[in-house]
Design a protein around this motif. Sequence first.
Motif, PDB file in Angstrom:
ATOM      1  N   GLU A   1      -5.914  12.677  -0.067  1.00  0.00           N
ATOM      2  CA  GLU A   1      -5.160  11.556   0.064  1.00  0.00           C
ATOM      3  C   GLU A   1      -5.920  10.287  -0.561  1.00  0.00           C
ATOM      4  N   ILE A   2      -5.065   9.613  -1.307  1.00  0.00           N
ATOM      5  CA  ILE A   2      -5.724   8.502  -2.103  1.00  0.00           C
ATOM      6  C   ILE A   2      -4.764   7.297  -1.732  1.00  0.00           C
ATOM      7  N   GLU A   3      -5.292   6.282  -1.320  1.00  0.00           N
ATOM      8  CA  GLU A   3      -4.626   5.109  -1.055  1.00  0.00           C
ATOM      9  C   GLU A   3      -4.582   4.162  -2.142  1.00  0.00           C
ATOM     10  N   VAL A   4      -3.494   3.679  -2.537  1.00  0.00           N
ATOM     11  CA  VAL A   4      -3.387   2.798  -3.733  1.00  0.00           C
ATOM     12  C   VAL A   4      -2.811   1.574  -3.522  1.00  0.00           C
TER      13      VAL A   4
ATOM     14  N   GLU B   1     -11.376  21.660 -10.239  1.00  0.00           N
ATOM     15  CA  GLU B   1     -12.670  21.001  -9.802  1.00  0.00           C
ATOM     16  C   GLU B   1     -12.451  19.509 -10.167  1.00  0.00           C
ATOM     17  N   VAL B   2     -11.609  18.976 -10.858  1.00  0.00           N
ATOM     18  CA  VAL B   2     -11.798  17.611 -11.309  1.00  0.00           C
ATOM     19  C   VAL B   2     -10.149  17.359 -11.717  1.00  0.00           C
ATOM     20  N   MET B   3      -9.565  16.222 -11.182  1.00  0.00           N
ATOM     21  CA  MET B   3      -8.151  15.708 -11.744  1.00  0.00           C
ATOM     22  C   MET B   3      -8.295  14.438 -12.038  1.00  0.00           C
ATOM     23  N   ALA B   4      -7.522  14.371 -13.333  1.00  0.00           N
ATOM     24  CA  ALA B   4      -7.451  13.185 -13.894  1.00  0.00           C
ATOM     25  C   ALA B   4      -6.109  12.551 -13.576  1.00  0.00           C
ATOM     26  N   ILE B   5      -5.790  11.526 -13.161  1.00  0.00           N
ATOM     27  CA  ILE B   5      -4.680  11.065 -12.502  1.00  0.00           C
ATOM     28  C   ILE B   5      -4.261   9.608 -12.928  1.00  0.00           C
ATOM     29  N   ARG B   6      -3.034   9.260 -13.231  1.00  0.00           N
ATOM     30  CA  ARG B   6      -2.816   7.913 -13.454  1.00  0.00           C
ATOM     31  C   ARG B   6      -2.531   7.022 -12.194  1.00  0.00           C
ATOM     32  N   LEU B   7      -3.323   6.136 -11.729  1.00  0.00           N
ATOM     33  CA  LEU B   7      -3.155   5.295 -10.529  1.00  0.00           C
ATOM     34  C   LEU B   7      -3.164   3.943 -10.920  1.00  0.00           C
ATOM     35  N   PRO B   8      -2.668   2.981 -10.013  1.00  0.00           N
ATOM     36  CA  PRO B   8      -2.846   1.592 -10.325  1.00  0.00           C
ATOM     37  C   PRO B   8      -4.360   1.133 -10.042  1.00  0.00           C
ATOM     38  N   GLY B   9      -4.674   0.214 -10.987  1.00  0.00           N
ATOM     39  CA  GLY B   9      -6.074  -0.098 -11.012  1.00  0.00           C
ATOM     40  C   GLY B   9      -6.320  -1.786 -11.164  1.00  0.00           C
ATOM     41  N   VAL B  10      -7.357  -1.953 -12.035  1.00  0.00           N
ATOM     42  CA  VAL B  10      -7.678  -3.185 -12.338  1.00  0.00           C
ATOM     43  C   VAL B  10      -6.831  -3.467 -13.454  1.00  0.00           C
ATOM     44  N   GLY B  11      -6.111  -2.511 -14.615  1.00  0.00           N
ATOM     45  CA  GLY B  11      -5.522  -2.799 -15.590  1.00  0.00           C
ATOM     46  C   GLY B  11      -4.005  -3.101 -15.307  1.00  0.00           C
ATOM     47  N   GLN B  12      -3.446  -3.826 -16.370  1.00  0.00           N
ATOM     48  CA  GLN B  12      -2.032  -3.852 -16.283  1.00  0.00           C
ATOM     49  C   GLN B  12      -1.075  -2.542 -16.135  1.00  0.00           C
ATOM     50  N   GLY B  13       0.120  -2.910 -15.711  1.00  0.00           N
ATOM     51  CA  GLY B  13       1.000  -1.990 -15.569  1.00  0.00           C
ATOM     52  C   GLY B  13       0.851  -0.992 -14.424  1.00  0.00           C
ATOM     53  N   VAL B  14       1.182   0.333 -14.647  1.00  0.00           N
ATOM     54  CA  VAL B  14       1.148   1.311 -13.450  1.00  0.00           C
ATOM     55  C   VAL B  14      -0.325   1.885 -13.347  1.00  0.00           C
TER      56      VAL B  14
ATOM     57  N   LYS C   1       0.679  -1.130   0.025  1.00  0.00           N
ATOM     58  CA  LYS C   1      -0.091  -0.076  -0.194  1.00  0.00           C
ATOM     59  C   LYS C   1       0.971   1.235   0.068  1.00  0.00           C
ATOM     60  N   SER C   2       0.425   2.222  -0.680  1.00  0.00           N
ATOM     61  CA  SER C   2       1.105   3.703  -0.711  1.00  0.00           C
ATOM     62  C   SER C   2      -0.167   4.506  -0.783  1.00  0.00           C
ATOM     63  N   VAL C   3       0.217   5.785  -0.518  1.00  0.00           N
ATOM     64  CA  VAL C   3      -0.605   7.170  -0.365  1.00  0.00           C
ATOM     65  C   VAL C   3      -0.319   8.018  -1.298  1.00  0.00           C
ATOM     66  N   VAL C   4      -1.184   8.645  -2.212  1.00  0.00           N
ATOM     67  CA  VAL C   4      -0.779   9.550  -3.120  1.00  0.00           C
ATOM     68  C   VAL C   4      -1.695  10.701  -2.402  1.00  0.00           C
ATOM     69  N   GLU C   5      -0.818  11.902  -2.220  1.00  0.00           N
ATOM     70  CA  GLU C   5      -1.484  13.128  -1.633  1.00  0.00           C
ATOM     71  C   GLU C   5      -1.511  14.237  -2.761  1.00  0.00           C
ATOM     72  N   VAL C   6      -2.839  14.877  -2.867  1.00  0.00           N
ATOM     73  CA  VAL C   6      -3.126  15.429  -4.077  1.00  0.00           C
ATOM     74  C   VAL C   6      -3.423  16.962  -3.426  1.00  0.00           C
ATOM     75  N   ASP C   7      -2.928  17.836  -4.098  1.00  0.00           N
ATOM     76  CA  ASP C   7      -3.439  19.455  -4.049  1.00  0.00           C
ATOM     77  C   ASP C   7      -3.682  20.083  -5.381  1.00  0.00           C
TER      78      ASP C   7
ATOM     79  N   PRO D   1       2.388   8.881 -11.348  1.00  0.00           N
ATOM     80  CA  PRO D   1       1.361   9.509 -11.059  1.00  0.00           C
ATOM     81  C   PRO D   1       1.028  10.864 -12.046  1.00  0.00           C
ATOM     82  N   ASP D   2       1.131  10.569 -13.449  1.00  0.00           N
ATOM     83  CA  ASP D   2       0.907  11.791 -14.499  1.00  0.00           C
ATOM     84  C   ASP D   2      -0.386  12.185 -14.129  1.00  0.00           C
ATOM     85  N   HIS D   3      -0.915  13.611 -14.140  1.00  0.00           N
ATOM     86  CA  HIS D   3      -2.047  14.222 -13.801  1.00  0.00           C
ATOM     87  C   HIS D   3      -2.481  15.444 -14.575  1.00  0.00           C
ATOM     88  N   LEU D   4      -3.551  15.637 -14.538  1.00  0.00           N
ATOM     89  CA  LEU D   4      -4.023  16.936 -15.201  1.00  0.00           C
ATOM     90  C   LEU D   4      -5.205  17.552 -14.382  1.00  0.00           C
TER      91      LEU D   4
END
Length: 463
Positions: free
Chosen positions: A124-127, A99-112, A87-93, A142-145
């Motif tokens: 704070e987002i727990e991944v 209003e909305v953030m698009a961020i690359r985080l580990p999920g059900v897909g492969q890779g990162v 487990k890790s934590v991604v802190e977001v500001d 965590p590439d983000h927009l």
Amino acid sequence: MSRVERLREAFTGGRGARWHPTDALVRGLVLGVGMVVVGGLLHRVELVLFGAPLLISTLLALVTPVAGAPRVRVRGLPRTGEIGAAKSVVEVDPAVGGEVMAIRLPGVGQGVGPVHLLPASAREIEVVLRRDAWGEGVDLRPDHLVAGPDALLVHGPVTAPERGRVILPPVEALPAGLLPARAVGLVGAHRARRPGDSVELRDIRAFQPGDRLRRIDWRVSLRASAMAGSAEGTNLHVREHHAEADADVVLALDTRQDVGAALGEWATPSRATTVGRSLGEWSLAARGTTVRQGGSLDLAVRAAASLAAGYLRQGDRVSLADLGRPQLGARAGVGRRQLLRLRNQLVVCARSAGWGQRPVLRPEQVPHGALVVVLSPFLDAEVVELAVHAARRGNLVLAVDVLPDPLVADPETPWGESALKVIRLEHDVRLEAMRQHGVAVLTWGAPIAGVLRGARAARRVSR
């Protein structure tokens, strides 16, 4: 155009880490102003009714303050880890106005991980990071927009630094039994030839000046006096025990070759797989240790880590020698810290693995009387000569065969079966040659109990 489509367009536009308008903002202004003007000139109320809300919403988005640079920070990601989930934590500001953030985080897909849409209220987002293979690799980037009101102003996309871990080779629990023939040192877990203070009886001899009184065996002394018929006194005898010593173990890892079970893939170098699909067509090639899963090098590294853990648990000194690149070895040491050092160094050796002309095992890497464990697929005569030479120097040598079994012939060539038979015969001849020169040959793919029985038999023969 929906908000998701606007984010998709902005995320793939690549305009950098700054606040900038999207094409939707330009279209909103142009269409809103155009429809209102044309409707007024042509006296078409319906055009004004359609254009006015579009123009008003665009102007409201423009007057909403957006400032600052969004920040994303990864916390709690260790440099090394074990196979499995972490487990890790991604802190977001998201900064002011986001209003909305698009961020690359580990999920059900492969890779990162794919891209996720998160509200600006998330801080704070727990991944959960999962790795099912040992080696180096990228776990998180965590590439983000960040999008402002109605996604008309965006910041990014921002390419974040890659965060990865070194997954250590797994340690398989081995029972005690893989012991060297001779032990060196002053204290340890193995029986030495010289006398000492262990509990194992070595001999019973006559009392000599300097012997401790608690070592006197009174039964033997009285029996010896009775048999001798001595009237002057008792012939004292003392119990002499073996000394307990530690041992030097050298794990010689052959990193020159990495072959799998399929002969048709031996000429193809192993490569890192391109993984990870995200919003749009953007993908990421995760860098990692290019080792064939289930191949000879994978088996050799796993075996070396398990053997190192077993010997260090007994208190022995364990060192690592890379036969392909001698400069990548590790000095002898003891304890849990040495096990961690060896497991990290095994990953370094695997990362730099490649073909070498001849295996190299320097004399200074092998202490006198040490146990030498050669882990190799034994596909050439040079490594056999190295193992035999180490045995002739007086060391007990264990040759651990890590060639995948069974091998699979290349179905695309008409001589695939013939090539498989030749490789098998040559491999068996090399193993038999080592046995004839006093080298104990073990197969790591066999059950552990069989490996231990073979090691004990080799130890008895060497004595």
